[in-house]
Design a protein around this motif. Sequence first.
Motif, PDB file in Angstrom:
ATOM      1  N   SER A 154       0.827  -1.214   0.000  1.00 46.14           N
ATOM      2  CA  SER A 154       0.000   0.000   0.000  1.00 46.14           C
ATOM      3  C   SER A 154       0.855   1.255   0.000  1.00 46.14           C
ATOM      4  CB  SER A 154      -0.935   0.013   1.217  1.00 46.14           C
ATOM      5  OG  SER A 154      -1.933  -0.970   1.097  1.00 46.14           O
ATOM      6  N   GLN A 162      -4.711  -3.919  -0.592  1.00 44.79           N
ATOM      7  CA  GLN A 162      -6.058  -4.496  -0.604  1.00 44.79           C
ATOM      8  C   GLN A 162      -6.135  -5.666  -1.585  1.00 44.79           C
ATOM      9  OE1 GLN A 162      -5.470  -1.213  -0.219  1.00 44.79           O
ATOM     10  NE2 GLN A 162      -6.375  -1.110   1.811  1.00 44.79           N
ATOM     11  N   ARG A 167      -9.277  -7.906  -1.178  1.00 48.71           N
ATOM     12  CA  ARG A 167     -10.428  -7.025  -1.005  1.00 48.71           C
ATOM     13  C   ARG A 167     -10.605  -6.300  -2.335  1.00 48.71           C
ATOM     14  NH1 ARG A 167     -10.536  -3.202   3.532  1.00 48.71           N
ATOM     15  NH2 ARG A 167     -12.748  -3.704   3.641  1.00 48.71           N
ATOM     16  N   THR A 170     -12.656  -2.748  -2.649  1.00 43.93           N
ATOM     17  CA  THR A 170     -11.921  -1.635  -2.052  1.00 43.93           C
ATOM     18  C   THR A 170     -10.645  -1.337  -2.831  1.00 43.93           C
ATOM     19  OG1 THR A 170     -12.765  -2.305   0.116  1.00 43.93           O
ATOM     20  CG2 THR A 170     -10.938  -0.752   0.089  1.00 43.93           C
ATOM     21  N   ALA A 171      -9.969  -2.383  -3.296  1.00 43.46           N
ATOM     22  CA  ALA A 171      -8.739  -2.197  -4.071  1.00 43.46           C
ATOM     23  C   ALA A 171      -9.019  -1.420  -5.357  1.00 43.46           C
ATOM     24  CB  ALA A 171      -8.115  -3.548  -4.402  1.00 43.46           C
ATOM     25  N   ASP A 224      -5.839   0.488   6.417  1.00 44.36           N
ATOM     26  CA  ASP A 224      -6.893  -0.480   6.093  1.00 44.36           C
ATOM     27  C   ASP A 224      -6.297  -1.833   5.730  1.00 44.36           C
ATOM     28  OD1 ASP A 224      -9.821  -1.055   5.192  1.00 44.36           O
ATOM     29  OD2 ASP A 224      -8.622  -1.579   3.445  1.00 44.36           O
ATOM     30  N   ALA A 225      -5.234  -1.832   4.915  1.00 46.41           N
ATOM     31  CA  ALA A 225      -4.613  -3.094   4.507  1.00 46.41           C
ATOM     32  C   ALA A 225      -4.012  -3.815   5.708  1.00 46.41           C
ATOM     33  CB  ALA A 225      -3.537  -2.833   3.456  1.00 46.41           C
TER      34      ALA A 225
END
Length: 262
Positions: A154, A162, A167, A170-171, A224-225
């Motif tokens: 990230s 992500q 994910r 979201t990615a 988040d990641a």
Amino acid sequence: MDNYTNDNTARRYRAYVSIWGTTQLHLRNPYVTAWWSAAFPGFGHLLLSKYIRGFLLFAWEVIVNMKAHVNTAMIYSFQGEIQQAKDVLDTRWLLIYIPVYLFAIWDTYRTTVDTNKVFILADMEDHRINTFSLGAFEMNYLDKRSPGMAALWSLLMPGLGQLYTHRIVTAFFIIVWSVTFFYFSHVLEAVSMLFVGEMSEATSVLKPDWLLMIPSLYGFAIFDAYINTVENNKLYKKEQRGHLIKTYQPKGFVIKKGKKLL
């Protein structure tokens, strides 16, 4: 396919594994999610897997922020030029920006408190969940991944962490907006000029309205990641432990406490 699917046989489930990603309930700090909504409306909801609400609030923030010139006013205020900050603001847009901004913070806090309660109830119910999903375009399954590696990817490019944690939605969202912010802020063009020593040209080419959105996006992508990788690992270990106990441990098995040695 896993025999234990989320087929509404339980009242609450801790997680759902699909080809688009793993959505799960876990304990969160409401002040942390509210802070991310304050940093950028929509981020707090994305942390809670409230994707539709998060996408809408994020798009609202970008559009109205640009129209009201909030970021430009912030830059002037940082430089002590208060009158210029006042002059650049468009009150027609600013007055509809403030209520939605406050709502994003309040709703994130409220939703986090509620989902924490739901998580406790789902954890007590402890119903089996699906752990493997296979479709025509993708597959997803619970396994352990490195939180540090997710954060590193990230850092190199928002959205890759992500993808590493599977994910997909979201990615895709983060990558598209990252490219948009990079392009309109001219930040990569400025970086290339810095490498050849053209300091004044690098500064003049930057678009501050777009530039100030990049740090929040970078910070959220890394956070988040990392957090979701940690929680996915916890979910994997809990599900694996439950499977081994149910499959291999005799029903009458009891761990007896030994006598303490004096």
